[in-house]
Design an enzyme around this catalytic site. Sequence first.
Site, short mmCIF file in Angstrom:
data_model
loop_
_atom_site.label_atom_id
_atom_site.label_comp_id
_atom_site.label_asym_id
_atom_site.label_seq_id
_atom_site.Cartn_x
_atom_site.Cartn_y
_atom_site.Cartn_z
N ARG A 1 -33.53 -72.34 101.78
CA ARG A 1 -32.49 -71.37 102.15
C ARG A 1 -32.66 -70.08 101.35
NH1 ARG A 1 -28.10 -73.90 104.57
NH2 ARG A 1 -28.81 -75.69 105.78
N LYS B 1 -31.56 -79.43 103.70
CA LYS B 1 -31.56 -78.07 103.15
C LYS B 1 -32.11 -78.08 101.72
CE LYS B 1 -27.06 -77.59 103.69
NZ LYS B 1 -25.60 -77.38 103.54
N LYS C 1 -32.47 -75.50 98.10
CA LYS C 1 -31.94 -74.26 97.53
C LYS C 1 -32.57 -73.91 96.19
CE LYS C 1 -27.69 -74.70 100.09
NZ LYS C 1 -26.22 -74.76 100.09
N CYS D 1 -19.05 -75.76 99.45
CA CYS D 1 -19.69 -74.47 99.72
C CYS D 1 -19.30 -73.37 98.74
CB CYS D 1 -19.40 -74.04 101.14
SG CYS D 1 -20.07 -75.18 102.36
N CYS E 1 -14.22 -71.10 100.46
CA CYS E 1 -15.16 -71.14 101.58
C CYS E 1 -14.42 -70.74 102.86
CB CYS E 1 -15.72 -72.56 101.72
SG CYS E 1 -14.48 -73.73 102.29
N ARG F 1 -26.17 -66.32 110.25
CA ARG F 1 -26.29 -66.08 108.79
C ARG F 1 -27.62 -65.38 108.52
NH1 ARG F 1 -26.04 -71.48 105.55
NH2 ARG F 1 -23.81 -71.44 106.02
N CYS G 1 -15.07 -73.48 110.72
CA CYS G 1 -15.97 -74.51 110.19
C CYS G 1 -15.60 -75.87 110.77
CB CYS G 1 -15.89 -74.56 108.67
SG CYS G 1 -16.94 -75.87 108.05
N CYS H 1 -13.30 -78.90 102.37
CA CYS H 1 -13.84 -80.25 102.49
C CYS H 1 -14.75 -80.51 101.29
CB CYS H 1 -14.59 -80.42 103.82
SG CYS H 1 -16.32 -79.93 103.76
FE1 SRM Z 1 -22.15 -74.59 103.03
C1 SRM Z 1 -22.25 -76.68 105.66
C2 SRM Z 1 -20.53 -72.30 104.81
C3 SRM Z 1 -22.83 -72.29 100.65
C4 SRM Z 1 -22.92 -77.10 100.86
N1 SRM Z 1 -21.55 -74.47 104.95
C5 SRM Z 1 -21.73 -75.44 105.89
C6 SRM Z 1 -21.31 -74.93 107.27
C7 SRM Z 1 -22.51 -74.33 107.92
C8 SRM Z 1 -20.63 -75.96 108.18
C9 SRM Z 1 -21.51 -76.70 109.15
O1 SRM Z 1 -22.44 -77.38 108.70
O2 SRM Z 1 -21.26 -76.60 110.34
C10 SRM Z 1 -20.30 -73.84 106.83
C11 SRM Z 1 -20.06 -72.70 107.82
C12 SRM Z 1 -18.64 -72.23 107.72
C13 SRM Z 1 -18.34 -71.03 108.51
O3 SRM Z 1 -17.65 -71.15 109.52
O4 SRM Z 1 -18.73 -69.94 108.14
C14 SRM Z 1 -20.82 -73.48 105.46
N2 SRM Z 1 -21.86 -72.62 102.85
C15 SRM Z 1 -21.06 -71.87 103.63
C16 SRM Z 1 -20.83 -70.49 103.04
C17 SRM Z 1 -20.69 -69.40 104.07
C18 SRM Z 1 -19.61 -70.59 102.12
C19 SRM Z 1 -19.09 -69.29 101.53
O5 SRM Z 1 -17.89 -69.28 101.24
O6 SRM Z 1 -19.81 -68.34 101.33
C20 SRM Z 1 -22.08 -70.39 102.15
C21 SRM Z 1 -23.27 -69.83 102.86
C22 SRM Z 1 -24.45 -69.82 101.97
C23 SRM Z 1 -25.63 -69.04 102.48
O7 SRM Z 1 -25.51 -67.83 102.63
O8 SRM Z 1 -26.69 -69.63 102.65
C24 SRM Z 1 -22.31 -71.86 101.84
N3 SRM Z 1 -22.84 -74.67 101.13
C25 SRM Z 1 -22.93 -73.61 100.27
C26 SRM Z 1 -23.11 -74.07 98.93
C27 SRM Z 1 -23.18 -73.21 97.69
C28 SRM Z 1 -24.56 -72.79 97.35
O9 SRM Z 1 -25.51 -73.04 98.09
O10 SRM Z 1 -24.73 -72.19 96.30
C29 SRM Z 1 -23.12 -75.45 98.98
C30 SRM Z 1 -23.20 -76.42 97.77
C31 SRM Z 1 -24.53 -76.45 97.15
C32 SRM Z 1 -25.39 -77.48 97.79
O11 SRM Z 1 -25.96 -77.20 98.84
O12 SRM Z 1 -25.45 -78.59 97.27
C33 SRM Z 1 -22.96 -75.82 100.38
N4 SRM Z 1 -22.56 -76.55 103.23
C34 SRM Z 1 -22.80 -77.42 102.21
C35 SRM Z 1 -22.90 -78.75 102.75
C36 SRM Z 1 -23.16 -80.04 101.93
C37 SRM Z 1 -24.59 -80.22 101.63
C38 SRM Z 1 -24.88 -81.54 100.97
O13 SRM Z 1 -25.80 -81.63 100.20
O14 SRM Z 1 -24.19 -82.53 101.24
C39 SRM Z 1 -22.71 -78.63 104.14
C40 SRM Z 1 -22.74 -79.77 105.15
C41 SRM Z 1 -24.09 -80.26 105.44
O15 SRM Z 1 -25.10 -79.67 105.07
O16 SRM Z 1 -24.15 -81.30 106.08
C42 SRM Z 1 -22.49 -77.23 104.40
FE1 SF4 Z 2 -16.79 -75.90 105.80
FE2 SF4 Z 2 -16.52 -77.72 103.91
FE3 SF4 Z 2 -18.28 -75.74 103.59
FE4 SF4 Z 2 -15.72 -75.23 103.46
S1 SF4 Z 2 -16.83 -76.56 102.06
S2 SF4 Z 2 -17.22 -74.06 104.66
S3 SF4 Z 2 -14.85 -76.62 104.91
S4 SF4 Z 2 -18.39 -77.30 105.12
#
Ligand code: SRM
Ligand code: SF4
Length: 698
Positions: A208, A290, A292, A558, A508, A139, A514, A554
């Site tokens: 981030r 993380k 943000k 995201c 997502c 990323r 993922c 899930c």
């Molecule tokens: Fe996310 C984890 C994809 C934005 C909350 N996110 C992941 C992972 C890395 C899975 C992992 O931990 O192994 C996913 C990779 C999937 C893949 O195969 O590509 C993933 N997140 C994404 C992306 C690519 C979704 C998308 O459709 O674009 C976004 C990449 C953002 C970036 O460029 O930095 C992405 N993730 C978000 C957002 C939205 C935002 O930031 O505006 C959130 C919700 C906001 C927040 O953080 O509260 C988000 N991602 C999570 C979480 C839950 C965090 C939490 O507080 O519980 C995880 C899991 C974790 O961190 O344990 C996670």
């Molecule tokens: Fe993976 Fe859940 Fe984030 Fe979708 S919402 S990319 S399933 S961690």
Amino acid sequence: MAAAAAAATSAAAAGAIGGGKDRKEVVPVFQGLRRHGSMPLSTRSPHLLPLSTSSSSSSSSVISAVSTPVKPDTSETKRSKVEIFKEQSNYLRFPLNEELLTEAANINEAATQLIKFHGSYQQTNRDERGVKSYQFMLRTKNPCGKVPNRLYLVMDDLADEFGIGTLRLTTRQTFQLHGILKKNLKTVMSTIIRNMGSTLGACGDLNRNVLAPAAPYTKKEYVFAQETAENIASLLTPQSGAYYDLWVDGEKIMSAEPPEVTKARNDNSHGTNFPDSPEPIYGTQFLPRKFKIAVTVPTDNSVDILTNDIGVVVVSDADGEPQGFNIYVGGGMGRTHRVETTFPRLGEPLGYVPKEDILYAIKAIVVTQRENGRRDDRKYSRMKYLISQWGIEKFRTVVEQYYGKKFEPFRELPEWEFKSYLGWHEQGDGLMFCGLHVDNGRIGGKMKKTLREIIEKYNLNVCITPNQNLILCDIRRSWKRPITTALAQAGLLQPRYVDPLNITAMACPALPLCPLAITEAERGIPDILKRVRAVFDKVGLKYNESVVIRVTGCPNGCARPYMAELGMVGDGPNSYQIWLGGAPNQTTLAECFMNKVKVQDLEKVLEPLFYHWKRKRQQGESFGSFTTRMGFDKLQEMVDKWEGPLESGSRFNLKLFTDRQTYEAMAELARLENKTAHQLAMEVIRNYVASQENGKAE
Ligand code: SRM
Ligand code: SF4
């Protein structure tokens, strides 16, 4: 900030927080060593005492009261495994450096955690059975979503040469490359670094990518918001050099940062820093989780401001001259199914700071979370839980001690609006920009080839939006026609030809890569949107009406489904929770309406909801507001009693056709494509109109 003023009170404030020159950091034991052993315990900084402040001014007054310093708490507290990995890593090096050199296709557990800080996740293809095929997702970090021309072209090449042949635009304005093999990681990383890119801190327990409106307007406020986002990103970039050691053999290929950023990072007037550490803000332990940040201007909620740990809004005077910033804190989406103590949360107002103070205020908030966020259970480590536990008043008081001033009252802001920036717009400098809708941010096939050709031929810079879309920037007026034609030929239509449901929808990546996905999202949403459109047709909703639909595989959120009017959150194989109540301008939090709705049963829920929205809504009432006004009991009753729309679907479909015969012929053709007659007719009409437009352009 007024460093002098801060310095004047530094002794008092540093005493209050017990930091400053006496601050201790966990000593990394692997500077030089390469072997596990007994680690020193994390030396916690003294706890903050509530301030007995005598300050009463509402302006950014300096804190003069001093609380009694307390002895450092050296008691051993339970820490998560990741905390131990960080502590033992020598600032994110060990054992990743060694694991990268082995023949194995994968890396060990500690290295898997550490490589996140370098911008990569280890993954396997979950569609494949048998032996695990390890691969890495990379990323990038692109503050404000800015991507220089050269970097775009390089990312495009890398996706083909080393990845799965697609580029993925993310919900935080970055690129993801999937499918990189371990043996190619260094080549790919170093190529990105050498071509104006970075992946440092794209993932991991640190700040981030910093969001800002992606539109390349030259308006003062927009430029200021983007500069601020870039400065915040710089301020919070890891400093130890581990990233460059690992990927470009120690060469420091970094862009110079403005001196005010360096000054703010080094300032320790209020005990925020680890003075002699290679990581003055992060120390060995980085943040608990993380973190943000988003920056924007009033009304522009293209960044989903309230979902961030920190939301920063430019505040200007009557002449449009930026004066300072409103700051929100405590937003976040992630939750865990069936654990009610985890929840999505909206950011809430913290206060206002003058513009010269912003980096110091941000640092104070980050340090408050660094010192007080939970490090025992990562489920509860985000700053939103700290603020929920403390309440905003206590949180503000603690931040003010690190900031060295009081926050001024939050300034009044106009209503938020969602801005997509799709289509053609003036930049303000004689050039134009063109926003392109990209379904779920996935760029592949003909679209990828055409985009590359255009971006290369016209030497365009691009911007990624927080809605997984792309903006082509710096376009001369005379290029508009040929670019429009080339884009349309690759299926990149002007927004008026894209189904309004698709325009605001996001999903997502979820399966197959993922590891946390419970069910489909990106691969499932095209069919879901088609079916929602069919329900719209059936209940008589017009083509130009829309709802914000977001789908995730899930509960981590995201694609920010908890802000959607219709959020679908995977909760089992082919099943989703249905969340309702978000607003089209992303200002309210949805709530969970139903659990375990099987994807094949979606219509049973959506038909009655959309049918009643069509008939019972107030003038201009969005679907989100309608569901909130009705309340879940009433909505549940609608779903339970649903026996189908009173009018037959064909009555609406017939409106498009001059006679029944044409309708029936169209319906038969449509059945072959698993569509309704109305859908097929609309498609034919839209394609016809698009081809006429293209003809004109040529
Ligand atoms: Fe996310 C984890 C994809 C934005 C909350 N996110 C992941 C992972 C890395 C899975 C992992 O931990 O192994 C996913 C990779 C999937 C893949 O195969 O590509 C993933 N997140 C994404 C992306 C690519 C979704 C998308 O459709 O674009 C976004 C990449 C953002 C970036 O460029 O930095 C992405 N993730 C978000 C957002 C939205 C935002 O930031 O505006 C959130 C919700 C906001 C927040 O953080 O509260 C988000 N991602 C999570 C979480 C839950 C965090 C939490 O507080 O519980 C995880 C899991 C974790 O961190 O344990 C996670
Ligand atoms: Fe993976 Fe859940 Fe984030 Fe979708 S919402 S990319 S399933 S961690």
